[in-house]
Design a protein around this motif. Structure first.
Motif, PDB file in Angstrom:
ATOM      1  N   ARG A   1      54.900  41.239  45.816  1.00 16.40           N
ATOM      2  CA  ARG A   1      53.821  40.614  45.060  1.00 16.40           C
ATOM      3  C   ARG A   1      53.495  41.536  43.891  1.00 16.40           C
ATOM      4  O   ARG A   1      53.201  42.711  44.077  1.00 16.40           O
TER       5      ARG A   1
ATOM      6  N   CYS B   1      37.000  48.675  41.473  1.00 15.21           N
ATOM      7  CA  CYS B   1      37.322  47.302  41.062  1.00 15.21           C
ATOM      8  C   CYS B   1      36.746  46.266  42.020  1.00 15.21           C
ATOM      9  O   CYS B   1      36.178  45.279  41.587  1.00 15.21           O
ATOM     10  N   HIS B   2      36.918  46.507  43.304  1.00 18.85           N
ATOM     11  CA  HIS B   2      36.495  45.485  44.274  1.00 18.85           C
ATOM     12  C   HIS B   2      35.012  45.604  44.631  1.00 18.85           C
ATOM     13  O   HIS B   2      34.490  44.757  45.348  1.00 18.85           O
TER      14      HIS B   2
ATOM     15  N   PRO C   1      39.565  39.880  42.923  1.00 16.61           N
ATOM     16  CA  PRO C   1      39.236  39.021  44.065  1.00 16.61           C
ATOM     17  C   PRO C   1      38.364  39.736  45.105  1.00 16.61           C
ATOM     18  O   PRO C   1      38.431  40.959  45.238  1.00 16.61           O
TER      19      PRO C   1
ATOM     20  N   ASP D   1      37.121  39.574  37.500  1.00 17.60           N
ATOM     21  CA  ASP D   1      38.525  39.978  37.332  1.00 17.60           C
ATOM     22  C   ASP D   1      39.210  40.352  38.645  1.00 17.60           C
ATOM     23  O   ASP D   1      40.423  40.529  38.687  1.00 17.60           O
TER      24      ASP D   1
ATOM     25  N   ILE E   1      37.516  40.944  48.735  1.00 23.88           N
ATOM     26  CA  ILE E   1      38.361  41.299  49.877  1.00 23.88           C
ATOM     27  C   ILE E   1      37.541  41.525  51.140  1.00 23.88           C
ATOM     28  O   ILE E   1      38.089  41.772  52.200  1.00 23.88           O
TER      29      ILE E   1
ATOM     30  N   TYR F   1      47.407  51.869  43.504  1.00 24.54           N
ATOM     31  CA  TYR F   1      46.556  52.283  44.619  1.00 24.54           C
ATOM     32  C   TYR F   1      47.245  52.167  45.969  1.00 24.54           C
ATOM     33  O   TYR F   1      46.930  52.920  46.881  1.00 24.54           O
TER      34      TYR F   1
ATOM     35  N   ASP G   1      51.089  42.291  40.748  1.00 24.45           N
ATOM     36  CA  ASP G   1      49.874  41.938  40.028  1.00 24.45           C
ATOM     37  C   ASP G   1      50.124  42.254  38.560  1.00 24.45           C
ATOM     38  O   ASP G   1      50.679  43.294  38.218  1.00 24.45           O
TER      39      ASP G   1
ATOM     40  N   ASP H   1      49.024  41.688  52.395  1.00 28.72           N
ATOM     41  CA  ASP H   1      48.802  41.739  50.945  1.00 28.72           C
ATOM     42  C   ASP H   1      49.139  43.129  50.409  1.00 28.72           C
ATOM     43  O   ASP H   1      49.835  43.270  49.412  1.00 28.72           O
ATOM     44  N   LEU H   2      48.626  44.161  51.088  1.00 22.90           N
ATOM     45  CA  LEU H   2      48.865  45.525  50.602  1.00 22.90           C
ATOM     46  C   LEU H   2      50.352  45.872  50.667  1.00 22.90           C
ATOM     47  O   LEU H   2      50.897  46.485  49.753  1.00 22.90           O
TER      48      LEU H   2
ATOM     49  N   ASP I   1      38.163  54.585  46.757  1.00 20.53           N
ATOM     50  CA  ASP I   1      39.079  54.322  45.641  1.00 20.53           C
ATOM     51  C   ASP I   1      39.107  52.858  45.238  1.00 20.53           C
ATOM     52  O   ASP I   1      39.461  52.530  44.110  1.00 20.53           O
ATOM     53  N   CYS I   2      38.814  51.995  46.160  1.00 22.17           N
ATOM     54  CA  CYS I   2      38.927  50.554  45.903  1.00 22.17           C
ATOM     55  C   CYS I   2      37.668  50.009  45.251  1.00 22.17           C
ATOM     56  O   CYS I   2      37.699  48.963  44.608  1.00 22.17           O
TER      57      CYS I   2
ATOM     58  N   PHE J   1      45.255  40.995  55.190  1.00 23.34           N
ATOM     59  CA  PHE J   1      44.930  42.123  54.329  1.00 23.34           C
ATOM     60  C   PHE J   1      46.094  43.121  54.286  1.00 23.34           C
ATOM     61  O   PHE J   1      46.533  43.554  53.223  1.00 23.34           O
TER      62      PHE J   1
ATOM     63  N   MET K   1      47.423  46.891  38.631  1.00 27.90           N
ATOM     64  CA  MET K   1      46.242  47.630  39.047  1.00 27.90           C
ATOM     65  C   MET K   1      46.339  47.989  40.510  1.00 27.90           C
ATOM     66  O   MET K   1      45.978  49.073  40.919  1.00 27.90           O
ATOM     67  N   MET K   2      46.821  47.060  41.310  1.00 24.40           N
ATOM     68  CA  MET K   2      46.909  47.315  42.739  1.00 24.40           C
ATOM     69  C   MET K   2      48.026  48.282  43.083  1.00 24.40           C
ATOM     70  O   MET K   2      47.880  49.142  43.927  1.00 24.40           O
TER      71      MET K   2
END
Ligand code: HEC
Length: 106
Positions: free
Chosen positions: A74, A40-41, A52, A50, A54, A84, A76, A65-66, A36-37, A62, A80-81
């Motif tokens: 946090r 984008c990543h 970062p 666009d 990871i 997920y 975004d 952050d999630l 799923d990640c 990590f 987008m994050m």
């Protein structure tokens, strides 16, 4: 007795908090979740202009952050994050952390 059960429950939670979750990250399961990640990543976790990179991230960073995205601490800009991480359990996050940590950073 309730109090005895409570003590056992508290001890169990403390044991998990003391490293169970972080040490319990399963990179193979993380790799499945990471599908799923990749949109984008990237498959390699290196991101693009666009998104970062990871790959290679320290596991504790990590997971934090999630969790920060999930809790809303946090934000975004494009959310987008958030979409997920919303459904990830702590174990999922630990698995993902183990997987991305295992990928070589740029
Ligand atoms: C729709 C695109 C998209 C998807 C899918 C996505 N991400 Fe992200 N991710 C981003 C963007 C954009 C950022 C940067 C957000 C910001 O800081 O504003 C980000 C940031 C992050 C960060 C923080 C990186 C840093 O250095 O600050 C982590 C960790 C992360 N994503 C992990 C994941 C994981 C794990 C998944 C899969 C469950 C995932 N992402 C899926 C777009 C995405």
């Amino acid at each position: 007795m309730l109090s005895k059960k409570l003590i056992i429950a508290v001890m169990f939670i403390l044991m998990l908090a003391a490293g169970g979750v972080q040490a319990g990250g399963d990179a193979a399961k993380g790799a499945e979740l990471a599908v799923d990640c990749a949109d984008c990543h990237g498959d390699d976790g290196l991101g693009d202009e666009d998104t970062p990179a990871i790959a290679g991230t320290d596991e504790a960073t990590f997971i934090k952050d999630l969790q920060d995205f999930k809790s809303g601490e946090r934000v975004d800009e494009d959310e987008m994050m958030f979409d997920y991480v919303e459904e990830l359990s702590d174990q999922d996050m630990a698995d993902l952390a183990a997987y991305f940590h295992s990928l070589p950073a740029k």
